[in-house]
Write a protein that holds these residues in place. Structure first.
Motif, PDB file in Angstrom:
ATOM      1  N   VAL A   1      47.263   4.215  19.579  1.00 17.60           N
ATOM      2  CA  VAL A   1      48.712   4.003  19.483  1.00 17.60           C
ATOM      3  C   VAL A   1      49.463   5.331  19.547  1.00 17.60           C
ATOM      4  CG1 VAL A   1      50.542   3.188  17.931  1.00 17.60           C
ATOM      5  CG2 VAL A   1      48.492   1.830  18.254  1.00 17.60           C
ATOM      6  N   THR A   2      48.863   6.399  19.051  1.00 20.68           N
ATOM      7  CA  THR A   2      49.529   7.708  19.043  1.00 20.68           C
ATOM      8  C   THR A   2      49.851   8.211  20.441  1.00 20.68           C
ATOM      9  OG1 THR A   2      47.365   8.792  18.929  1.00 20.68           O
ATOM     10  CG2 THR A   2      48.528   8.412  16.841  1.00 20.68           C
ATOM     11  N   GLU A   3      49.212   7.659  21.467  1.00 19.03           N
ATOM     12  CA  GLU A   3      49.518   8.055  22.848  1.00 19.03           C
ATOM     13  C   GLU A   3      50.714   7.303  23.418  1.00 19.03           C
ATOM     14  OE1 GLU A   3      46.140   7.997  25.422  1.00 19.03           O
ATOM     15  OE2 GLU A   3      44.888   9.116  24.012  1.00 19.03           O
ATOM     16  N   PHE A   4      51.272   6.376  22.647  1.00 21.26           N
ATOM     17  CA  PHE A   4      52.417   5.584  23.088  1.00 21.26           C
ATOM     18  C   PHE A   4      53.567   5.754  22.098  1.00 21.26           C
ATOM     19  CE2 PHE A   4      48.938   3.270  25.089  1.00 21.26           C
ATOM     20  CZ  PHE A   4      49.448   2.985  26.340  1.00 21.26           C
ATOM     21  N   LEU A   5      54.277   6.843  22.160  1.00 21.72           N
ATOM     22  CA  LEU A   5      55.431   7.022  21.287  1.00 21.72           C
ATOM     23  C   LEU A   5      56.478   5.974  21.629  1.00 21.72           C
ATOM     24  CD1 LEU A   5      55.715  10.910  21.460  1.00 21.72           C
ATOM     25  CD2 LEU A   5      54.613   9.530  19.693  1.00 21.72           C
ATOM     26  N   ALA A   6      57.313   5.619  20.657  1.00 20.99           N
ATOM     27  CA  ALA A   6      58.365   4.622  20.898  1.00 20.99           C
ATOM     28  C   ALA A   6      59.213   5.048  22.092  1.00 20.99           C
ATOM     29  CB  ALA A   6      59.232   4.461  19.657  1.00 20.99           C
TER      30      ALA A   6
END
Length: 137
Positions: free
Chosen positions: A9-14
């Motif tokens: 998930v950390t590779e997909f910032l909002a």
């Protein structure tokens, strides 16, 4: 249907998106305020890369000259010809009854859940024959 881990998930910032490939299928994955969506990367019109498109809002109006922006970041516009798609459903705004792009279910799972399974890794039988290593695909 099988599930595939594509990235932390950390590779997909909002507000960001990324193109991933699952079983040879290019899928555009979007993070809209912490909610994840997956859309087939090819626009059904002429194949434009939807991952290169722009996420915007739905423009609504009750009267001429008046408008408001709703559903911020949920309307995907193809970069080639501007066709718009709802990333929640895949439906187009030009002809929602007939045209859509494929939508993929995207979930976020804790690492501890993934360790339990029931996920299966792709494995390939390997054998040694007369001093050659052979992989069966």
């Amino acid at each position: 249907m099988s599930k595939h881990i594509v990235a932390p998930v950390t590779e997909f910032l909002a507000g960001t998106h990324r193109l991933v490939h699952v079983n040879g299928r290019p899928i555009a994955v979007f993070n809209v305020s912490g909610e994840f969506f997956g859309i087939a990367n090819a626009c059904p019109h002429q194949g434009g890369s939807l991952c290169d498109g722009h996420l915007g809002s739905l423009v609504t109006s009750d009267a001429p000259g008046e408008y408001r922006l709703e559903r911020k970041g949920e309307i995907l516009r193809c970069p080639w010809h501007g066709w718009e798609f709802d990333i929640r459903s895949g439906q187009s705004w030009c002809d929602p009854a007939r045209i859509r792009t494929r939508r993929y279910q995207v979930d976020v799972k804790e690492g501890s859940e993934l360790v339990k399974g029931p996920y299966v890794a792709d494995t390939f039988p390997v054998s040694v024959e007369d001093r050659y290593v052979v992989i069966e695909v």
